[in-house]
Design a protein around this motif. Structure first.
Motif, PDB file in Angstrom:
ATOM      1  N   VAL A   1      -3.406   3.316  -3.551  1.00 34.32           N
ATOM      2  CA  VAL A   1      -2.909   4.549  -2.946  1.00 34.32           C
ATOM      3  C   VAL A   1      -3.987   5.176  -2.061  1.00 34.32           C
ATOM      4  O   VAL A   1      -5.108   5.407  -2.512  1.00 34.32           O
ATOM      5  N   VAL A   2      -3.632   5.453  -0.806  1.00 31.83           N
ATOM      6  CA  VAL A   2      -4.466   6.261   0.081  1.00 31.83           C
ATOM      7  C   VAL A   2      -3.984   7.702  -0.046  1.00 31.83           C
ATOM      8  O   VAL A   2      -2.790   7.974   0.037  1.00 31.83           O
ATOM      9  N   SER A   3      -4.916   8.623  -0.259  1.00 28.40           N
ATOM     10  CA  SER A   3      -4.530  10.023  -0.448  1.00 28.40           C
ATOM     11  C   SER A   3      -5.610  10.947   0.103  1.00 28.40           C
ATOM     12  O   SER A   3      -6.653  10.489   0.589  1.00 28.40           O
ATOM     13  N   ASP A   4      -5.353  12.248   0.005  1.00 33.08           N
ATOM     14  CA  ASP A   4      -6.327  13.274   0.399  1.00 33.08           C
ATOM     15  C   ASP A   4      -6.829  13.040   1.821  1.00 33.08           C
ATOM     16  O   ASP A   4      -8.042  13.031   2.088  1.00 33.08           O
ATOM     17  N   LEU A   5      -5.889  12.908   2.745  1.00 36.15           N
ATOM     18  CA  LEU A   5      -6.255  12.515   4.102  1.00 36.15           C
ATOM     19  C   LEU A   5      -6.830  13.656   4.938  1.00 36.15           C
ATOM     20  O   LEU A   5      -7.633  13.419   5.836  1.00 36.15           O
ATOM     21  N   ARG A   6      -6.438  14.875   4.667  1.00 29.40           N
ATOM     22  CA  ARG A   6      -6.800  15.965   5.582  1.00 29.40           C
ATOM     23  C   ARG A   6      -8.268  16.384   5.487  1.00 29.40           C
ATOM     24  O   ARG A   6      -8.870  16.795   6.473  1.00 29.40           O
ATOM     25  N   VAL A   7      -8.844  16.292   4.300  1.00 28.78           N
ATOM     26  CA  VAL A   7     -10.153  16.891   4.089  1.00 28.78           C
ATOM     27  C   VAL A   7     -11.258  16.202   4.900  1.00 28.78           C
ATOM     28  O   VAL A   7     -12.236  16.840   5.295  1.00 28.78           O
ATOM     29  N   ARG A   8     -11.120  14.913   5.194  1.00 31.09           N
ATOM     30  CA  ARG A   8     -12.160  14.238   5.989  1.00 31.09           C
ATOM     31  C   ARG A   8     -12.216  14.823   7.399  1.00 31.09           C
ATOM     32  O   ARG A   8     -13.295  15.006   7.980  1.00 31.09           O
TER      33      ARG A   8
ATOM     34  N   LEU B   1       0.847  -1.184   0.000  1.00 31.10           N
ATOM     35  CA  LEU B   1       0.000   0.000   0.000  1.00 31.10           C
ATOM     36  C   LEU B   1       0.884   1.236   0.000  1.00 31.10           C
ATOM     37  O   LEU B   1       1.983   1.236   0.566  1.00 31.10           O
ATOM     38  N   ILE B   2       0.394   2.299  -0.628  1.00 34.36           N
ATOM     39  CA  ILE B   2       1.073   3.593  -0.621  1.00 34.36           C
ATOM     40  C   ILE B   2       0.141   4.615   0.019  1.00 34.36           C
ATOM     41  O   ILE B   2      -1.056   4.628  -0.258  1.00 34.36           O
ATOM     42  N   CYS B   3       0.692   5.450   0.882  1.00 32.51           N
ATOM     43  CA  CYS B   3      -0.075   6.542   1.468  1.00 32.51           C
ATOM     44  C   CYS B   3       0.625   7.847   1.095  1.00 32.51           C
ATOM     45  O   CYS B   3       1.757   8.086   1.523  1.00 32.51           O
ATOM     46  N   SER B   4      -0.035   8.658   0.299  1.00 35.50           N
ATOM     47  CA  SER B   4       0.566   9.894  -0.211  1.00 35.50           C
ATOM     48  C   SER B   4      -0.113  11.110   0.389  1.00 35.50           C
ATOM     49  O   SER B   4      -1.320  11.304   0.234  1.00 35.50           O
ATOM     50  N   HIS B   5       0.682  11.945   1.034  1.00 35.81           N
ATOM     51  CA  HIS B   5       0.157  13.203   1.556  1.00 35.81           C
ATOM     52  C   HIS B   5      -0.082  14.201   0.439  1.00 35.81           C
ATOM     53  O   HIS B   5      -1.007  15.017   0.495  1.00 35.81           O
TER      54      HIS B   5
ATOM     55  N   LEU C   1      -0.571   6.180   9.013  1.00 38.15           N
ATOM     56  CA  LEU C   1      -1.935   6.602   8.707  1.00 38.15           C
ATOM     57  C   LEU C   1      -2.530   5.765   7.579  1.00 38.15           C
ATOM     58  O   LEU C   1      -3.723   5.426   7.601  1.00 38.15           O
ATOM     59  N   GLY C   2      -1.698   5.408   6.592  1.00 44.45           N
ATOM     60  CA  GLY C   2      -2.181   4.524   5.530  1.00 44.45           C
ATOM     61  C   GLY C   2      -2.553   3.154   6.068  1.00 44.45           C
ATOM     62  O   GLY C   2      -3.562   2.566   5.653  1.00 44.45           O
ATOM     63  N   TRP C   3      -1.748   2.636   6.993  1.00 39.55           N
ATOM     64  CA  TRP C   3      -2.045   1.345   7.635  1.00 39.55           C
ATOM     65  C   TRP C   3      -3.385   1.425   8.374  1.00 39.55           C
ATOM     66  O   TRP C   3      -4.206   0.501   8.290  1.00 39.55           O
ATOM     67  N   LEU C   4      -3.609   2.532   9.086  1.00 31.99           N
ATOM     68  CA  LEU C   4      -4.878   2.701   9.808  1.00 31.99           C
ATOM     69  C   LEU C   4      -6.062   2.678   8.844  1.00 31.99           C
ATOM     70  O   LEU C   4      -7.052   1.974   9.081  1.00 31.99           O
ATOM     71  N   THR C   5      -5.969   3.434   7.766  1.00 33.89           N
ATOM     72  CA  THR C   5      -7.067   3.489   6.802  1.00 33.89           C
ATOM     73  C   THR C   5      -7.336   2.115   6.198  1.00 33.89           C
ATOM     74  O   THR C   5      -8.495   1.689   6.068  1.00 33.89           O
ATOM     75  N   ALA C   6      -6.272   1.396   5.859  1.00 33.81           N
ATOM     76  CA  ALA C   6      -6.430   0.069   5.261  1.00 33.81           C
ATOM     77  C   ALA C   6      -7.144  -0.888   6.201  1.00 33.81           C
ATOM     78  O   ALA C   6      -7.844  -1.804   5.750  1.00 33.81           O
TER      79      ALA C   6
ATOM     80  N   ALA D   1     -11.925  17.840  15.541  1.00 36.12           N
ATOM     81  CA  ALA D   1     -13.016  17.211  14.801  1.00 36.12           C
ATOM     82  C   ALA D   1     -14.113  16.730  15.744  1.00 36.12           C
ATOM     83  O   ALA D   1     -13.880  16.504  16.941  1.00 36.12           O
ATOM     84  N   ALA D   2     -15.320  16.542  15.189  1.00 37.33           N
ATOM     85  CA  ALA D   2     -16.463  16.104  15.995  1.00 37.33           C
ATOM     86  C   ALA D   2     -16.281  14.691  16.523  1.00 37.33           C
ATOM     87  O   ALA D   2     -16.933  14.300  17.493  1.00 37.33           O
ATOM     88  N   GLY D   3     -15.420  13.913  15.907  1.00 37.85           N
ATOM     89  CA  GLY D   3     -15.171  12.555  16.353  1.00 37.85           C
ATOM     90  C   GLY D   3     -14.089  11.926  15.506  1.00 37.85           C
ATOM     91  O   GLY D   3     -13.629  12.513  14.518  1.00 37.85           O
ATOM     92  N   PRO D   4     -13.633  10.719  15.871  1.00 37.03           N
ATOM     93  CA  PRO D   4     -12.615  10.040  15.070  1.00 37.03           C
ATOM     94  C   PRO D   4     -13.145   9.732  13.669  1.00 37.03           C
ATOM     95  O   PRO D   4     -14.330   9.416  13.505  1.00 37.03           O
ATOM     96  N   ARG D   5     -12.273   9.814  12.679  1.00 33.35           N
ATOM     97  CA  ARG D   5     -12.680   9.541  11.308  1.00 33.35           C
ATOM     98  C   ARG D   5     -11.608   8.700  10.606  1.00 33.35           C
ATOM     99  O   ARG D   5     -10.405   8.931  10.799  1.00 33.35           O
ATOM    100  N   VAL D   6     -12.061   7.736   9.795  1.00 35.64           N
ATOM    101  CA  VAL D   6     -11.150   7.030   8.900  1.00 35.64           C
ATOM    102  C   VAL D   6     -10.811   8.002   7.772  1.00 35.64           C
ATOM    103  O   VAL D   6     -11.703   8.628   7.181  1.00 35.64           O
ATOM    104  N   LEU D   7      -9.527   8.138   7.478  1.00 37.19           N
ATOM    105  CA  LEU D   7      -9.068   9.206   6.601  1.00 37.19           C
ATOM    106  C   LEU D   7      -8.813   8.744   5.174  1.00 37.19           C
ATOM    107  O   LEU D   7      -8.421   7.602   4.928  1.00 37.19           O
ATOM    108  N   GLY D   8      -9.017   9.672   4.249  1.00 36.00           N
ATOM    109  CA  GLY D   8      -8.519   9.505   2.895  1.00 36.00           C
ATOM    110  C   GLY D   8      -9.462   8.834   1.927  1.00 36.00           C
ATOM    111  O   GLY D   8     -10.541   8.345   2.273  1.00 36.00           O
TER     112      GLY D   8
END
Length: 379
Positions: free
Chosen positions: A124-131, A87-91, A327-332, A345-352
């Motif tokens: 690829v996991v990307s666009d993590l901040r917007v969530r 897996l790739i996690c790209s900021h 963070l990519g590992w978490l999302t996966a 944030a209002a609560g924990p969120r899975v990112l990307g």
């Protein structure tokens, strides 16, 4: 699971990479073995275009499209040169962080992930901040989700500090994290304007100057420093002309300006270390290579021990790339990558978002909870 973290921060000088092999144990701990680290500068023409597009610069949609493509292709080339991963996690590269009255309204990271997936064949996991932003958070510092388990078990009252273009601090005891202000951003801008060089190597120019206390006091009057966390900032505020405008009436020489801006970073960071009564601060980022900054910081931090993250298995220059591999590992694994107290944030969120690779998209079985502690080996 082997994850490649790709990162380019607010110094926008290049792309850092870290391949981490993550293994979870039965007791809930997670071990990451760092098998590869790299840093590739942006091509000169791309970096020039990127700098021109950053605030206070203005660009049209054609230039945004061009930068999104070229940054994505640059990230893809870096990824293709790394060892095989799952897996790739790209900021990506932050171009704009839209903040109004302390509230983040939106955030924009460029570097189209499809180029990475197409070049490597890897998801690829990307666009993590917007969530996080969409959930009412600041979208930063996301590295806090790494810092909390990474520092778990350290005695006393520890904290984590990153000195990139912007400085951010994580305080695990309070589950709090925020940007303290500029780290290298203003120093780098002043250095580029004065000498044409991108940064003050070894703090040499600052060491030749003297801190102008009146100019420093004027810089410290910036309202951002008095805002309550969680908060985040960037070059939308601390842009290249910011310090020049404030310090112009004092007629500072280049060495004195660099010394004063270095003191500004040291004092704004140290003030937060003192405020939270931190006993140990684990520091990372390019600013740790500036001995003048680090000496000023240690002098102002009133007894807090400041150590590099290298002592805990994470090279200081690669911590954010390692953190994004996490963070990519978490999302996966279907796990949140935010800590609400740290981002607001209002609560924990899975990112990307996930861009599939060459074959069918296969993710691991979801886990019920995030690791309580991290152990990093190698690097």
């Amino acid at each position: 699971m082997r994850v490649l973290g790709l990162m380019s921060g607010t110094s926008h000088d290049g792309i850092d990479s870290a391949v981490v092999d993550w293994t979870i144990s039965r007791d809930g701990g997670l071990t990451g073995v760092v098998g590869h680290l790299g840093s590739v500068p942006y091509p000169a023409d791309l970096r020039a275009a990127l700098i021109a597009a950053l605030p206070p610069g203005r660009v049209d949609m054609g230039e945004v499209c061009r930068l999104d493509t070229l940054i994505g292709q640059a990230f893809a080339e870096v990824a293709a040169a790394c060892p095989p991963v799952d897996l790739i996690c790209s900021h990506g590269q932050t171009l704009f962080h839209w903040v109004e009255d302390g509230t983040v309204r939106g955030t924009l990271q460029l570097g189209q992930p499809a180029w990475i997936a197409e070049r490597t064949g890897i998801p690829v996991v990307s666009d993590l901040r917007v969530r996080d932003v969409s959930a009412g958070g600041q979208g930063a510092p996301l590295v806090s989700a790494f810092d909390l388990p990474f520092l778990a078990g350290l005695p006393g009252r520890p904290g984590a500090l990153n000195l990139g273009g912007i400085a951010n601090l994580t305080v695990p005891a309070l589950e709090l994290a925020y940007d303290t202000g500029p780290a290298s951003a203003l120093m780098d801008a002043a250095m580029l304007a004065a000498t044409g060089r991108p940064y003050d190597a070894g703090g040499g120019l600052a060491a030749a100057g003297r801190v102008h206390e009146e100019a420093l006091a004027k810089l410290l009057a910036e309202p951002y420093y008095r805002l309550a966390p969680p908060k985040t900032t960037g070059k939308e505020l601390f842009h290249p002309g910011y310090a020049a405008e404030i310090t112009a009436p004092f007629g500072l020489t280049s060495p004195d300006l660099l010394a004063t801006l270095t003191a500004l970073t040291a004092e704004t960071v140290a003030a937060e270390i003192r405020r939270h009564r931190l006993t140990t601060v684990v520091a990372s980022g390019g600013g740790t290579r500036n001995p003048v900054l680090m000496a000023m910081l240690r002098d102002r931090a009133e007894g807090a021990e400041i150590v590099l993250s290298d002592e805990f298995g994470v090279p200081a220059g690669a911590k954010e790339a390692v953190a994004f591999a996490y963070l990519g590992w978490l999302t996966a694994h279907g796990l949140p990558g935010t800590v609400p107290g740290c981002t607001g944030a209002a609560g924990p969120r899975v990112l990307g978002t996930v861009t599939p690779g060459r074959g069918p998209l296969r993710l691991p079985e979801p886990l019920s909870s995030a690791p309580r502690r991290l152990r990093i080996i190698g690097g």
